[in-house]
Design an enzyme around this catalytic site. Structure first.
Site: not given
Ligand code: IPE
Ligand code: IPE
Ligand code: MG
Length: 245
Positions: A18, A20, A23, A31, A35, A65, A69, A129, A198, A209
């Site tokens: 999480d 990206n 960042w 965005r 990714h 979910e 986006r 792996l 999530s 853990e």
């Molecule tokens: C969880 O991250 C899903 C992935 C990393 C693929 P999200 O960014 O979608 O989760 P929430 O919305 O912050 O809970």
């Molecule tokens: C996680 O990064 C990747 C996916 C959910 C696909 P995010 O895109 O959720 O990054 P933030 O949470 O908005 O920073």
């Molecule tokens: Mg996120």
């Protein structure tokens, strides 16, 4: 800092990759550039897992979910995924990595599905792996599908509802028999400072853990990954019992 104990490497590590988007925002780039940077971070972690002898690595790449986006972001994530498979498949195969997908990935765009199928087929016989990519994955969806399949068996008279155990449910999850029963994750890591699951591996992480780090996923290094494993190795797992003396 303590060193990693190579004799006690977790057999299954699961990661919520999480941060990206944040960042990208911090770097003033789109965005999708976030990714892409995340994909590069993942590549390093996969390689390190192979070197450390981790049995299974599951990464959360796209949740049920995440369709909320924009079409642009969702489409971009899938295009990056195709690029990743195209660029990395040869190396993954050379390193004896077996690729699997957790989740309803056939609902992805057709070109992504065919590129993933190619990766599954090519690496199916590998014994190193086990790299599991959670794509269009959601635990509630997974548990719902398992219940439905058990109900169908019960209705057909193949299973007495009274006999249903937790083990039946485990076996009908995506991580169940279809995947030769991936063990529950020992360690779940989430980056970016968020402290929630999530909808990731809810059933399987009952006794995992957890290590939460503030680093945004694209900045997550192999060193930090090893630090998380060392933290895991210092934990005492009790599974509801008493501490081991
Ligand atoms: C969880 O991250 C899903 C992935 C990393 C693929 P999200 O960014 O979608 O989760 P929430 O919305 O912050 O809970
Ligand atoms: C996680 O990064 C990747 C996916 C959910 C696909 P995010 O895109 O959720 O990054 P933030 O949470 O908005 O920073
Ligand atoms: Mg996120």
């Amino acid at each position: 800092m303590k060193n990693i104990d190579l004799n006690r490497i977790p057999s299954h590590i699961a990661i919520v990759m999480d941060g990206n988007g944040r960042w990208a925002q911090a770097h003033g780039v789109p965005r999708l550039a976030g990714h892409n940077a995340g994909m590069l971070a993942m590549k390093n972690i996969v390689r390190r897992c192979g070197q450390l002898g981790v049995g299974h690595l599951t990464v959360y790449a796209f949740s049920t979910e995440n369709w909320k986006r924009s079409a642009e972001e969702v489409g971009g994530i899938f295009r990056l995924l195709i690029l990743y498979v195209e660029r990395e498949l040869a190396e993954l195969h050379k390193n004896n990595v077996r690729v699997s997908i957790l989740g309803d990935y056939e609902k992805l765009p057709a070109d992504a599905v065919s590129s993933l199928k190619k990766a599954l087929k090519k690496t199916a016989g590998n014994t190193g792996l086990h790299f599991c990519i959670a794509l269009n994955y959601g635990s509630r969806d997974e548990i719902t599908q398992a219940c439905r399949r058990l109900a169908v068996k019960a209705k057909a008279g193949q299973l007495d509802p009274e006999d249903i155990t937790a083990d039946h449910i485990s076996r009908h999850l995506f991580t169940g028999e279809e995947m030769e029963r991936v063990p529950d994750p020992d360690l779940v890591i989430r980056t970016s400072g968020e402290k929630r699951l999530s909808n990731f591996l809810l059933w399987q992480s009952a006794y995992s853990e957890f290590v939460f780090v503030d680093t945004l996923w694209p900045d997550f290094t192999v060193e930090e990954f090893e630090k998380a494993i060392i933290e895991y190795q210092g934990r005492e797992r009790r599974f509801g019992g008493r501490e081991q003396k």
